[in-house]
Write an enzyme that holds these catalytic residues in place. Structure first.
Site, PDB file in Angstrom:
ATOM      1  N   TRP A  45      47.139  61.716 -27.511  1.00  0.00           N
ATOM      2  CA  TRP A  45      47.585  62.341 -28.763  1.00  0.00           C
ATOM      3  C   TRP A  45      48.993  62.858 -28.523  1.00  0.00           C
ATOM      4  CZ3 TRP A  45      43.959  61.100 -32.165  1.00  0.00           C
ATOM      5  CH2 TRP A  45      44.131  61.497 -33.498  1.00  0.00           C
ATOM      6  N   ASP A  46      49.573  63.491 -29.538  1.00  0.00           N
ATOM      7  CA  ASP A  46      50.963  63.934 -29.333  1.00  0.00           C
ATOM      8  C   ASP A  46      51.044  65.237 -28.540  1.00  0.00           C
ATOM      9  OD1 ASP A  46      50.103  65.665 -31.323  1.00  0.00           O
ATOM     10  OD2 ASP A  46      51.732  65.222 -32.714  1.00  0.00           O
ATOM     11  N   TRP A  47      49.932  65.702 -28.007  1.00  0.00           N
ATOM     12  CA  TRP A  47      49.943  66.843 -27.096  1.00  0.00           C
ATOM     13  C   TRP A  47      49.110  66.580 -25.844  1.00  0.00           C
ATOM     14  CZ3 TRP A  47      44.903  66.814 -27.420  1.00  0.00           C
ATOM     15  CH2 TRP A  47      44.275  66.666 -28.668  1.00  0.00           C
TER      16      TRP A  47
ATOM     17  N   ASN B  89      40.036  64.965 -40.631  1.00  0.00           N
ATOM     18  CA  ASN B  89      41.319  65.644 -40.471  1.00  0.00           C
ATOM     19  C   ASN B  89      42.456  64.725 -40.890  1.00  0.00           C
ATOM     20  OD1 ASN B  89      43.262  67.716 -39.076  1.00  0.00           O
ATOM     21  ND2 ASN B  89      43.813  65.731 -38.216  1.00  0.00           N
ATOM     22  N   GLU B  90      43.124  65.058 -42.000  1.00  0.00           N
ATOM     23  CA  GLU B  90      44.381  64.460 -42.461  1.00  0.00           C
ATOM     24  C   GLU B  90      44.270  63.001 -42.902  1.00  0.00           C
ATOM     25  OE1 GLU B  90      47.414  65.195 -39.524  1.00  0.00           O
ATOM     26  OE2 GLU B  90      47.505  67.336 -39.984  1.00  0.00           O
TER      27      GLU B  90
ATOM     28  N   GLU C  19      46.593  74.553 -40.811  1.00  0.00           N
ATOM     29  CA  GLU C  19      47.365  74.065 -39.665  1.00  0.00           C
ATOM     30  C   GLU C  19      48.837  74.361 -39.901  1.00  0.00           C
ATOM     31  OE1 GLU C  19      47.308  70.193 -38.037  1.00  0.00           O
ATOM     32  OE2 GLU C  19      45.124  69.964 -38.144  1.00  0.00           O
TER      33      GLU C  19
END
Length: 923
Positions: free
Chosen positions: A206-208, A489-490, A586
């Site tokens: 993921w981006d983290w 989510n999203e 968020e």
């Protein structure tokens, strides 16, 4: 005792029984015959490798323990790439157990897997007994005939590479049309097609976080033998008998109706089985009834419904800060007629109600939108908190103690809500148990595990999702801290806003979206657990989303539902940057972990601002450029050529920026709790920043670093999420002071002390003004306003020949009452940017460390000879400080300040005295 009993041929029972105060001694009976999977000797192997295995566990952990993976911890440097070969390989776990005469004598023997990650074939003595394709499903496989005919049984769990399997699933789907995205951004350094396998989506990166697409039996596995019944699942629906009061009342009591739903496996559905079901609450039998199971025409799984009552002394379960977390121990016992075997299921339940108020925000102007206000026990609750991601990319590495620590740290920072994000896991029992007992809501609502993608709607996919929702809803139902469900989510926003090119066939992707979430997941959740509301997506527009056919024109419309708001171009320290939303579920800004944490997963060659490692651990597209720009907007960015010192300074400044920006945004949302602006916006009911915890040591939005060290943001959260908070902001030289009171008690006879302090007060004095205040319950309002230029001696205090007045002074705000009982954190307001401030180098010393006290707390005394911004205290000893990132006011005189330290490991005051480091913006 009055009873009403009704029976049917399907074995369903409806029982209404008034609460009995009779204490019952348990009858002697045989328990089920069980073998824990963790007690077996497992082997992990592929075509070339064989090592000891573990169940529960995973291939990466077992290979590392065997030193097949020998380049240090899985998170060390580039191991996420160097160890990727593991995920491309098929692996098999195998174990052999001896069959006891007791187990062989049982009428039915099953394998119960609470979690298999992910695609596997299970054989017993070479016979295929079952297959798995979903990490989130509880699987039960019948092995009766194999075990009864054997003296020993060899089990094999053969896993298929999740990367290869998902690739093939994508290609098969793409022959019709591709389910997007085909792959994630290259900055993620991950694997493609996570949306085609029912596995932790973030395990593909993921981006983290990193990609470690693991395999293994990640939750408990048990061999179970029984001869009458086995209770597979239990759900409980609670309803009060009278309306609850509009404010928390610790003396309120009422009766409750409990509907207990049981899924029961019959050992032999062809035979009639007579027996008895007892329900106990806190050791008191509330229900007892004879029952008659079978012969069953529907197979070995039957359903049973029992309705009972708890008496008028029953107490409510409250979230933290509003009352007690009263829990009742519920135990269901299923006996056969001769009392020779007993099946038991237990749970700790809480009595509470929850709903989301979505009435029009302004009844005279429906176009202004609707509220999105959670109520618990009929009391409006402002949700203050954060979002939870998996605590490790390898679930077997997460210990109950670490989960407890992270959640307790959320509570310690005045958070009453945590949202479990939909790209991770349905969390462990320990997670929900800790949350329930502490009154911490681990969620605003529980996301289903679908995130940031389109998903298939093939027959096999919908079938496995149905099994997934069935498994998880029945498990989560038993935790009163779980208040709301959210289908994804999203994904609505990704579809509507064309994140992945879905506009080329929008109607097809919309049809898939409706089929998966609206036609499959949402009705199934509601049927299993009607006590909890279900939202279709986050963000969504709530009722307005439904009216627009579940894919709104603007899923992030701040007039409705919840929003996710990220803005890396505007000034994050300016409250005008942020929308007056109904609910912010968020929002956030990145930072790096501290050098103490990052250095554990990197080497000295990585410790420069422009290092390849720093780029490797930045998974957010354009993240380094955005973060440098945000820091430079307010502070002086270190030179990239500055070596390790500049590197450490950069890490520190990234945390300062993050703490200040999220503090600004969080306070802006909280100030709008009971206020509507001129466009009908506001009445905000929640602020959940992204994110609470880290999955590794890298650039992320987390407030707690991997391993548990608090970033500056988490210390700031303790203040900006305080139930009572003073929040200043400035507009056109007018300083407004808002007071936020989340508590159901009003307060009067309160003083607000405002100080205007120059950065250099050697020749000037402070300016102090005191206001008399009163605050209403559950309200946020402006309680004081003053003109900065005329009311605080601005001209003389902040005058300087070189610096502007804004860069020469700052404000502090302190709320107090006469007896000192009011607990409101002191706060500050910077009038200019730190990079322009008239700051002198500050000498900050650790004067003394005293302790520990009887409760294990150390007292640390600091001194400072100048004004120092963002003073951050660190030590190598695991623990938490009472405050951090604060301003010290010394200048022209030495200021002393005391803070406390709660050590999480053995230490001494002497060791701490020599092991505390202090950083500030002025040093």
């Amino acid at each position: 005792m009055k009873k009403l009993l009704s029976f049917s041929q399907q074995g369903k029972v409806s029982l209404l029984l008034l609460l009995s105060a009779t204490l019952v001694l348990l009858r002697p009976a045989a328990a089920l015959t069980t073998i824990s999977g963790s007690s077996l000797q497992w082997t992990l192997s592929n075509d070339t490798t064989s090592v000891p295995g573990s169940v529960p566990g995973g291939v990466y952990s077992d290979l590392q323990a065997a030193r097949v993976l020998d380049q240090g911890d899985v998170y060390y440097r580039y191991n996420d790439l160097d160890y990727r070969w593991v995920s491309y390989t098929n692996w098999t776990y195998s174990a052999t157990f001896q069959v006891s005469e007791k187990l062989k004598a049982e009428k039915k023997i099953i394998l119960e897997f609470e979690g298999v990650d992910t695609v596997a074939s299970i054989t017993a003595n070479g016979v295929l007994v079952g297959e798995t394709n979903n990490m989130f499903v509880k699987y039960i496989f019948d092995v009766t005939s194999i075990v009864q005919s054997s003296s020993e049984v060899t089990l094999e769990i053969a896993f298929v590479s999740p990367v290869e399997w998902s690739r093939r699933a994508y290609e098969e789907q793409a022959a019709n049309y591709p389910v997007l995205p085909e792959c994630q951004a290259p900055e993620s350094k991950g694997e493609c097609h996570a949306n085609h396998i029912r596995k932790m989506q973030a395990s593909f990166s993921w981006d983290w976080g990193p990609a470690f697409p693991s395999m293994g039996v990640w939750r408990p596995f048990t061999i179970i033998g029984f001869s009458s019944t086995y209770i597979r699942d239990m759900t409980v629906i609670t309803r009060p008998f009278e309306p609850l009061p509009p404010l928390p009342d610790p003396d309120f009591r009422t009766s409750w109706e409990l509907e207990v739903y049981l899924d029961i496996i019959l050992a032999d559905p062809s035979l009639e089985l007579r027996g008895q079901v007892d329900i106990f609450v806190d050791g008191v039998r509330t229900t007892s009834a004879g029952v008659n199971f079978g012969p069953s025409s529907t197979g070995d799984l039957i359903n049973m419904t029992i309705t009972t009552y708890l008496g008028e002394d029953s107490q409510l379960w409250w979230p933290v800060g509003y009352g007690n977390q009263t829990l009742y121990q519920l135990q269901v016992e299923c006996w056969n007629v001769d009392n020779s075997e007993i099946a038991i299921r237990t749970a700790r339940i809480g009595l509470r109600t929850a709903f989301i108020d979505q009435q029009f925000a302004d009844l005279s102007a429906p176009e202004a939108g609707r509220l999105f206000r959670p109520y618990i026990n009929n009391v409006p609750i402002f949700m203050r908190g954060s979002n939870w991601i998996p605590a490790h990319v390898l679930p077997e590495r997460v210990t109950p103690s670490y989960v407890r620590q992270l959640l307790e740290d959320a509570v310690a920072a005045n958070q009453n809500a945590v949202r479990v994000w939909g790209g991770g896991l349905y969390e462990t029992e320990e997670f929900y148990d800790v949350s329930t007992a502490h009154g911490l809501l681990p969620i605003l609502w529980q996301d289903m595990m679908f995130a940031c993608s389109m998903y298939p709607t093939s027959d096999w996919f919908l079938q496995t999702v149905t099994e997934e929702v069935n498994s998880q809803a029945k498990r989560l139902n038993l935790h009163p801290s779980v208040l709301f469900y959210n289908a994804n989510n999203e994904n609505e926003g990704a579809l509507r806003d064309n994140w992945y090119g879905t506009n080329v066939d929008f109607e097809q992707y919309k049809s898939d979206y409706i089929e998966l979430y609206v036609n499959t997941i949402m009705p199934l959740l509601s049927s299993i657990d009607p006590s909890r509301e279900v939202q279709s997506s986050s963000p969504s527009n709530g009722i307005q989303t439904i009216l627009e056919g579940y894919v709104s024109e603007n899923p992030g419309d701040p007039r409705y539902g919840d929003i996710h708001y990220y803005n890396y171009a505007s000034n994050g320290w300016n409250p005008k940057t942020y929308p007056n939303a109904r609910f912010a579920s968020e929002y956030g800004f990145q930072s790096w972990p501290s050098f103490k944490t990052l250095s554990q997963q990197t080497s000295s060659e990585d410790w420069t601002i422009g290092s390849d490692m720093l780029e490797h651990r930045q998974h957010h597209p354009n993240g380094q450029v955005e973060l440098a720009a945000q820091i430079s907007m307010h502070m002086t960015m270190p030179e990239a050529s500055g070596g390790q010192a500049a590197f450490e300074r950069y890490l520190y400044l990234s945390q300062v920026h993050q703490a200040m920006a999220i503090r600004t945004e969080s306070e802006a949302y909280r100030r709008m709790m009971t206020t509507l602006d001129g466009q009908g916006m506001g009445s905000t009911s929640g602020a959940l920043y992204w994110q609470l915890n880290d999955i590794w040591a890298g650039a992320s939005w987390a407030s707690i670093e991997f391993g548990g060290r608090w970033k500056m943001l988490h210390y700031y959260s303790k203040n900006f999420f305080s139930p009572m908070m003073v929040s200043p902001f400035i507009e056109n030289n007018t300083v407004h002071v808002s007071f936020v009171n989340d508590l159901p008690q009003a307060t009067s006879n309160v003083n607000l002390r405002v100080q205007l302090i120059p950065y250099d007060i050697s020749a000037n004095s402070l300016s102090v003004t005191v206001f008399d205040l009163s605050f209403n319950a559950l309200e946020a309002s402006v309680v004081a306003s003053f003109d900065l230029t005329t009311d605080l001696n601005w001209e003389s205090i902040c005058s300087d020949a070189v610096y502007s007045k804004e860069d020469s002074c700052y404000l502090t705000f302190e709320v107090f009452n006469q007896d000192g009982s009011l607990r409101v954190p002191e706060t500050f307001l910077l009038l200019g940017e730190p990079k322009n401030a008239k700051l002198s180098p500050a000498q900050i010393r650790i004067v003394d460390v005293m302790g520990p006290s009887a409760d294990g707390v150390y007292e640390i005394e600091l001194s400072c000879d100048q004004v120092a911004l963002f003073v951050f205290v660190e030590t190598d000893v695991a623990g938490v400080f009472s405050d951090n990132g604060f301003i010290m006011h010394g200048a022209g005189r030495v200021q002393y300040r005391s803070i406390q330290f709660w050590a999480r490991e053995e230490t001494t005051a002497e060791f701490l005295l020599g092991n505390i480091q202090v950083t500030s913006y002025a040093t």
